[in-house]
Design a protein around this motif. Sequence first.
Motif, PDB file in Angstrom:
ATOM      1  N   GLY A  25      69.599  24.077  70.901  1.00  0.00           N
ATOM      2  CA  GLY A  25      70.016  24.811  72.084  1.00  0.00           C
ATOM      3  C   GLY A  25      70.227  26.297  71.843  1.00  0.00           C
ATOM      4  O   GLY A  25      69.524  27.120  72.387  1.00  0.00           O
ATOM      5  N   ASP A  26      71.169  26.628  70.975  1.00  0.00           N
ATOM      6  CA  ASP A  26      71.553  28.028  70.849  1.00  0.00           C
ATOM      7  C   ASP A  26      70.844  28.785  69.741  1.00  0.00           C
ATOM      8  O   ASP A  26      70.617  29.983  69.851  1.00  0.00           O
ATOM      9  N   THR A  27      70.509  28.106  68.652  1.00  0.00           N
ATOM     10  CA  THR A  27      69.902  28.802  67.521  1.00  0.00           C
ATOM     11  C   THR A  27      68.659  29.560  67.949  1.00  0.00           C
ATOM     12  O   THR A  27      68.501  30.741  67.636  1.00  0.00           O
ATOM     13  N   SER A  52      81.532  21.590  65.556  1.00  0.00           N
ATOM     14  CA  SER A  52      80.555  21.427  64.478  1.00  0.00           C
ATOM     15  C   SER A  52      79.405  20.500  64.835  1.00  0.00           C
ATOM     16  O   SER A  52      79.579  19.488  65.509  1.00  0.00           O
ATOM     17  N   GLY A  53      78.225  20.873  64.355  1.00  0.00           N
ATOM     18  CA  GLY A  53      77.030  20.053  64.515  1.00  0.00           C
ATOM     19  C   GLY A  53      76.319  19.968  63.189  1.00  0.00           C
ATOM     20  O   GLY A  53      76.465  19.026  62.423  1.00  0.00           O
ATOM     21  N   ASN A  54      75.568  21.027  62.883  1.00  0.00           N
ATOM     22  CA  ASN A  54      74.850  21.089  61.616  1.00  0.00           C
ATOM     23  C   ASN A  54      75.752  21.579  60.479  1.00  0.00           C
ATOM     24  O   ASN A  54      75.309  21.703  59.346  1.00  0.00           O
ATOM     25  N   LEU A  55      76.978  21.893  60.790  1.00  0.00           N
ATOM     26  CA  LEU A  55      78.026  22.246  59.818  1.00  0.00           C
ATOM     27  C   LEU A  55      77.839  23.612  59.147  1.00  0.00           C
ATOM     28  O   LEU A  55      78.489  23.898  58.144  1.00  0.00           O
ATOM     29  N   GLY A  56      77.003  24.475  59.712  1.00  0.00           N
ATOM     30  CA  GLY A  56      76.821  25.801  59.129  1.00  0.00           C
ATOM     31  C   GLY A  56      78.072  26.660  59.276  1.00  0.00           C
ATOM     32  O   GLY A  56      78.536  27.285  58.313  1.00  0.00           O
ATOM     33  N   ASN A  57      78.614  26.671  60.489  1.00  0.00           N
ATOM     34  CA  ASN A  57      79.800  27.468  60.752  1.00  0.00           C
ATOM     35  C   ASN A  57      80.978  26.964  59.911  1.00  0.00           C
ATOM     36  O   ASN A  57      81.758  27.754  59.371  1.00  0.00           O
ATOM     37  N   ALA A  58      81.104  25.656  59.792  1.00  0.00           N
ATOM     38  CA  ALA A  58      82.209  25.071  59.021  1.00  0.00           C
ATOM     39  C   ALA A  58      82.059  25.368  57.528  1.00  0.00           C
ATOM     40  O   ALA A  58      83.036  25.715  56.854  1.00  0.00           O
ATOM     41  N   ALA A  65      85.820  29.635  69.353  1.00  0.00           N
ATOM     42  CA  ALA A  65      85.035  29.548  70.598  1.00  0.00           C
ATOM     43  C   ALA A  65      83.608  29.970  70.289  1.00  0.00           C
ATOM     44  O   ALA A  65      83.340  31.143  70.022  1.00  0.00           O
ATOM     45  N   THR A  66      82.698  28.988  70.301  1.00  0.00           N
ATOM     46  CA  THR A  66      81.360  29.252  69.782  1.00  0.00           C
ATOM     47  C   THR A  66      80.368  29.786  70.817  1.00  0.00           C
ATOM     48  O   THR A  66      79.355  30.358  70.446  1.00  0.00           O
ATOM     49  N   ALA A  67      80.628  29.550  72.103  1.00  0.00           N
ATOM     50  CA  ALA A  67      79.699  30.067  73.117  1.00  0.00           C
ATOM     51  C   ALA A  67      80.454  30.460  74.378  1.00  0.00           C
ATOM     52  O   ALA A  67      81.544  29.956  74.654  1.00  0.00           O
ATOM     53  N   PHE A 104      77.935  32.254  68.839  1.00  0.00           N
ATOM     54  CA  PHE A 104      78.255  32.764  67.501  1.00  0.00           C
ATOM     55  C   PHE A 104      77.011  32.937  66.641  1.00  0.00           C
ATOM     56  O   PHE A 104      77.004  33.707  65.681  1.00  0.00           O
ATOM     57  N   LYS A 105      75.939  32.234  66.996  1.00  0.00           N
ATOM     58  CA  LYS A 105      74.735  32.309  66.176  1.00  0.00           C
ATOM     59  C   LYS A 105      74.103  33.694  66.181  1.00  0.00           C
ATOM     60  O   LYS A 105      73.287  34.001  65.315  1.00  0.00           O
ATOM     61  N   ASP A 106      74.485  34.541  67.144  1.00  0.00           N
ATOM     62  CA  ASP A 106      73.980  35.919  67.143  1.00  0.00           C
ATOM     63  C   ASP A 106      74.336  36.644  65.847  1.00  0.00           C
ATOM     64  O   ASP A 106      73.534  37.435  65.346  1.00  0.00           O
TER      65      ASP A 106
HETATM   66  C1  PLP Z   1      75.219  25.675  66.913  1.00  0.00           C
HETATM   67  C2  PLP Z   1      76.443  25.552  67.706  1.00  0.00           C
HETATM   68  C3  PLP Z   1      77.536  24.810  67.254  1.00  0.00           C
HETATM   69  C4  PLP Z   1      77.480  24.041  65.948  1.00  0.00           C
HETATM   70  O1  PLP Z   1      77.450  24.901  64.840  1.00  0.00           O
HETATM   71  P1  PLP Z   1      76.950  24.345  63.423  1.00  0.00           P
HETATM   72  O2  PLP Z   1      76.967  25.524  62.536  1.00  0.00           O
HETATM   73  O3  PLP Z   1      75.583  23.789  63.634  1.00  0.00           O
HETATM   74  O4  PLP Z   1      77.913  23.287  63.025  1.00  0.00           O
HETATM   75  C5  PLP Z   1      78.672  24.783  68.015  1.00  0.00           C
HETATM   76  N1  PLP Z   1      78.737  25.425  69.200  1.00  0.00           N
HETATM   77  C6  PLP Z   1      77.712  26.143  69.670  1.00  0.00           C
HETATM   78  C7  PLP Z   1      77.860  26.827  70.988  1.00  0.00           C
HETATM   79  C8  PLP Z   1      76.538  26.234  68.944  1.00  0.00           C
HETATM   80  O5  PLP Z   1      75.524  26.946  69.427  1.00  0.00           O
END
Ligand code: PLP
Length: 432
Positions: A137-139, A249-255, A381-383, A106-108
């Motif tokens: 990892g993904d950013t 969620s990790g860094n909470l940007g998407n949330a 689904a983020t990746a 999703f970071k794309d």
């Molecule tokens: C970065 C990432 C997340 C976490 O997103 P945040 O915006 O950091 O909370 C979840 N899933 C995937 C695959 C990511 O790359």
Amino acid sequence: MSYCSTRDPQLQCSFSQALRAGLAPDGGLFVPQRWPVLPPSSWPANPTLAQAATLLTQEFAAGDTLAPHAADIAAEAFAFPAPLTDLTDDGSLAVLELFHGPTAAFKDFGARFLAACLQRLPQTAGRTLNILVATSGDTGGAVAAAFHHRPGVTVTVLFPEGQVSPTQQQQLTCWGDNVQSFAVRGSFDDCQRLVKSAFVDASLAQQFQLSSANSINLGRLLPQAVYYATTSLAILRRSGQSASFIIPSGNLGNAVACVWARRMGLPIADIVLAHNSNHGVVDLLRTGAWQPQVSVRTLASAMDVGNPSNLERLRTLFPQIDALRDAVSAFTIDDAAIEKRIREDYRRYGRVWCPHTATAAEAYQRLPSEQRRRGPWVIVATAHPAKFREIVEPLIGREVAAPESLQNLFARPSRYRTLDGTLESLRQALSS
Ligand SMILES: *Cc1c(COP(=O)(O)O)cnc(C)c1O
């Protein structure tokens, strides 16, 4: 429209200043000073991603030099789909697939939006813009892909040595040209701390025009609200109900982007945060006390964040703990549960989750039944699972085909150097 720091409402700037700076000069994060009012009635009937992105950009960049470019920026960033696919026949559970971009995560969306914006900003006196990005990892891959070969910009990717999957590492190190990659001896939090201290270091600021492409950058966050807008509007249209989202969620940007979308009036009901074993946010909601943690490694490595930056944006919106508890709920999902969910949902739905998406699928199973019945629910689904084939394939007992975009990245040569987690070694690396 102007923006201010989470730490000081007096510290204001424009949209493009916020994008260029990344982090506010006082170390806070930029947030909008007021919220656009965008209830469903204010939207076209069935907006495409690019249409919704244009509309949101026009609102957020109102009065800024970037506002006239909104449609071009939106078209460039939202050039691939975010399909919503049903898991059940009754429309009660669906998956929002955010992995159809160049690096299959999703970071794309955010990275390409930011790149499209920064490229349209007037250059300051021929100086190269240095994008510093800490990645779990993904950013890094998404940012590198978005900026690769863009003139006037260099990208420095910092990732924790030995803590990303081989497939991820390939995507962080396969670029060359205006992208250089460093394996930092430390954790993701160390990488993030390094980037933050670089931004507040006066002598580095003099030497380099630094900018950030992490989700602390407003230009990453805003475009993520776009798919929550289109998806919630589509669900309202077909069911008459507000959608609830479960977000890995990790860094909470998407949330935070989803929370922002709801704040602007989009038809979003519950927002559930699915965390891996890094459970600081879950503890915060339970106890009311924030305790930053040292990140622990999990299968969902892009979410291995002990001290999420965007929590500050969430707390600015909901300073009282009870308001925060009303706004979001959270689950912590350990590796064993991730593995079990990948196996079970492959059997049940024939769907293959990446480990991050699996945390959301598992959180859905753990919802109190009353809350679950309120639906419709959307698992974000983020990746693409092929990014984590080392983990996923043994669980489901078959190979996961990589989309063409990933196959192209896998075929490129990998190059990177290692770096101590000190500001001094970062300075040397930037100079070389
Ligand atoms: C970065 C990432 C997340 C976490 O997103 P945040 O915006 O950091 O909370 C979840 N899933 C995937 C695959 C990511 O790359």
